[in-house]
Design an enzyme around this catalytic site. Structure first.
Site, PDB file in Angstrom:
ATOM      1  N   GLY A 162       0.737  -1.227  -0.245  1.00  0.00           N
ATOM      2  CA  GLY A 162      -0.141   0.159   0.029  1.00  0.00           C
ATOM      3  C   GLY A 162       0.674   1.116   0.236  1.00  0.00           C
ATOM      4  O   GLY A 162       0.393   2.359  -0.279  1.00  0.00           O
TER       5      GLY A 162
ATOM      6  N   VAL B  50       8.135  -1.961  -5.673  1.00  0.00           N
ATOM      7  CA  VAL B  50       9.608  -2.558  -5.787  1.00  0.00           C
ATOM      8  C   VAL B  50       9.657  -3.009  -7.251  1.00  0.00           C
ATOM      9  O   VAL B  50       9.041  -4.137  -7.374  1.00  0.00           O
ATOM     10  CB  VAL B  50      10.430  -3.150  -4.918  1.00  0.00           C
TER      11      VAL B  50
ATOM     12  N   LYS C 171      12.899   1.352  -5.976  1.00  0.00           N
ATOM     13  CA  LYS C 171      11.786   1.336  -4.944  1.00  0.00           C
ATOM     14  C   LYS C 171      10.999   2.805  -5.177  1.00  0.00           C
ATOM     15  O   LYS C 171      11.507   3.762  -5.045  1.00  0.00           O
ATOM     16  CB  LYS C 171      12.090   1.095  -3.781  1.00  0.00           C
TER      17      LYS C 171
ATOM     18  N   ASP D  48      14.682  -1.939  13.532  1.00  0.00           N
ATOM     19  CA  ASP D  48      13.921  -3.164  13.245  1.00  0.00           C
ATOM     20  C   ASP D  48      14.516  -4.153  12.233  1.00  0.00           C
ATOM     21  O   ASP D  48      14.133  -4.678  11.442  1.00  0.00           O
ATOM     22  CB  ASP D  48      13.025  -2.298  11.990  1.00  0.00           C
TER      23      ASP D  48
END
Length: 474
Positions: free
Chosen positions: A20, A24, A39, A133
């Site tokens: 959303g 890529v 991207k 992350d």
């Protein structure tokens, strides 16, 4: 599927991922005769300045690092329609998450991969960047003449060490995030070290360390996870205690730095001996499992979803952030935090369709023609009442995106956002209704198919989160 022939100077070959927030593409840099990944921000987020800022911030963080073990940014630009894009190192070997899904890796292979990812983290830290992350989905592989090489990707939650030296917005992926990061405390390199330990645990065992899928559950963890030997018999005792020390909830009890952890892991694998000062796993007390909010199978299914929690109004160190968890959906690049003030979402699937919805959307209707899936609070009222919360997914044949649609009853017609659809792979319509708000998105899929997703909910962040989670898997 229709696709633009090029973005900037890059000739597009095929789409390799979409969500959303970004798409890529595998592309060819014709000037250098090289494969790259492009991207590009999804067209329906072009006017959202916060999303654009996060997108460009990731590129800047990646540009700070010149490492074999971090995905490189080779170019940043703006497409003809104004959308920012970045050109990345193309990883042709898939992700660590995909390999773990196929089963636990060989012990020597895990040691190699963790050392390579650890080097990438060291390079980030030396440039003043904390990843925040680290997880299997963000470990990519690139084929080299000598084999394949693991690389860190996706710094959508990345922060400079100067920023995280202050109390910052909590965030991360529940199965892999350090407890202090969830509490919004001042962070250092040991937060990424914890996440790397969690990735190692998952690669060795095929399971994330804890059965948690929300940030609030992470804050209740107070002991290292169970011995990996309980999940895999051939795990050496020495490797087990090394990895579990990296997963100490109290960061002062972890390895002091990445070098210490990586060296101990290599030595444990080479010698089979428990590092001095550590207690063999057989002699360690059995940890008390944290209050898990889901079973292990559900936790694994959601283990690679990043989340951002609402910042506490009172910045008291270690205080529990009660009740608010937000989802950042990462599919080919996900950006922005979306508050889900209600309970943790659940994934609903039918044939090739899937979507994540609030738990109180408890009714489901399926149709094999198409196929289609409706998940709602009240499916019988969906057609007659536009205020009925829910989501509809449907598949139809087609090769073009619609420029107009028929809105639900009681809603004002909308035009595409943006109206120029040339070369786009999706378009979003937003309706203003008498009793509710509605977002509707159309996405071009491979095989001359179009996915239609309509979400009805008064909460714009929740609409966006549900919309971004909708998927069709051929």
């Amino acid at each position: 599927m229709d696709q633009p022939p090029r973005i900037g100077r890059y000739s597009l070959v095929r789409r390799v991922g979409a969500g959303g927030f970004a798409t890529v593409w595998l592309a060819r840099d014709e000037q250098l005769d090289a494969e790259v990944a492009v991207k590009i921000l999804s067209d329906n987020w072009i006017e959202d300045e916060d999303v654009r800022r996060r997108f460009l911030a990731e590129g800047r963080f990646l540009r700070k690092v010149d490492s074999l073990y971090v995905v490189g940014v080779h170019d940043i630009g703006e497409a003809e329609d104004g959308r920012p894009f970045m050109v990345l190192t193309y990883a042709d070997g898939g992700t660590l998450a995909e390999r773990i899904k196929a089963g636990p890796l060989e012990i020597a292979e895990v040691v190699r991969v963790i050392n390579q990812v650890g080097r990438g983290l060291k390079h980030l830290h030396s440039r003043g960047v904390l990843h925040r992350d680290v997880k299997p989905a963000n470990v990519l592989f690139r084929t080299d003449p000598a084999g394949d090489r693991a690389m860190l990707s996706d710094l959508g939650l990345g922060k400079s060490l100067a920023e995280v030296s202050r109390i910052t917005m909590p965030g991360g992926t529940p199965a892999y995030v350090a407890p202090e990061q969830v509490r919004g405390e001042r962070l250092d390199h040991r937060a990424d070290l914890y996440s790397l330990g969690a990735v190692a645990y998952a690669a060795f065992t095929g399971q994330a360390p804890y059965g948690v899928a929300s940030l609030s559950a992470v804050m209740q963890i107070d002991t290292p996870p169970p011995s990996m030997a309980t999940l895999r018999e051939d795990i050496p005792d020495a490797i087990d205690v090394v990895v579990r020390r990296a997963l100490e909830p109290d960061r002062d009890k972890r390895w002091p730095d990445l070098d210490s952890f990586l060296t101990a892991l290599r030595d444990a694998h080479t010698t089979g001996e428990v590092p001095p000062g550590l207690v063999p796993a057989a002699e360690m007390p059995t940890p008390t499992a944290p209050p898990a909010d889901v079973d292990q199978a559900t936790a694994l299914a959601t283990a690679n979803r990043s989340t951002v929690a609402t910042k506490p109004k009172r910045s008291v160190r270690g205080r529990v952030i009660a009740g608010l968890v937000a989802v950042v959906l990462a599919a080919a690049g996900a950006y922005g935090g979306y508050e889900l003030v209600l309970t943790r979402p659940v994934k609903v699937e039918y044939q090739n369709l899937s979507v994540e919805v609030p738990r109180d959307w408890s009714q489901k209707s399926e149709n094999a023609d198409g196929p289609s899936l409706l998940v709602s609070k009240n499916t019988s009222e969906w057609q007659n009442n536009n205020a009925t919360e829910g989501v509809f997914l449907g598949i139809s044949n087609g090769t073009t995106l619609p420029r107009t649609t028929t809105p639900p009853a009681g809603c004002q017609p909308a035009t595409p956002d943006p109206p120029n659809l040339e070369g786009q792979s999706l378009v979003t319509f937003r309706y203003s209704c008498s009793e509710a708000s509605v977002d509707e998105q159309f996405r071009l899929l491979d095989g001359n198919k179009v996915l239609r997703v309509q979400v009805r909910d008064d909460n714009p962040e929740r609409r966006a989160a549900v919309l971004a989670s909708a998927e069709y898997t051929p």
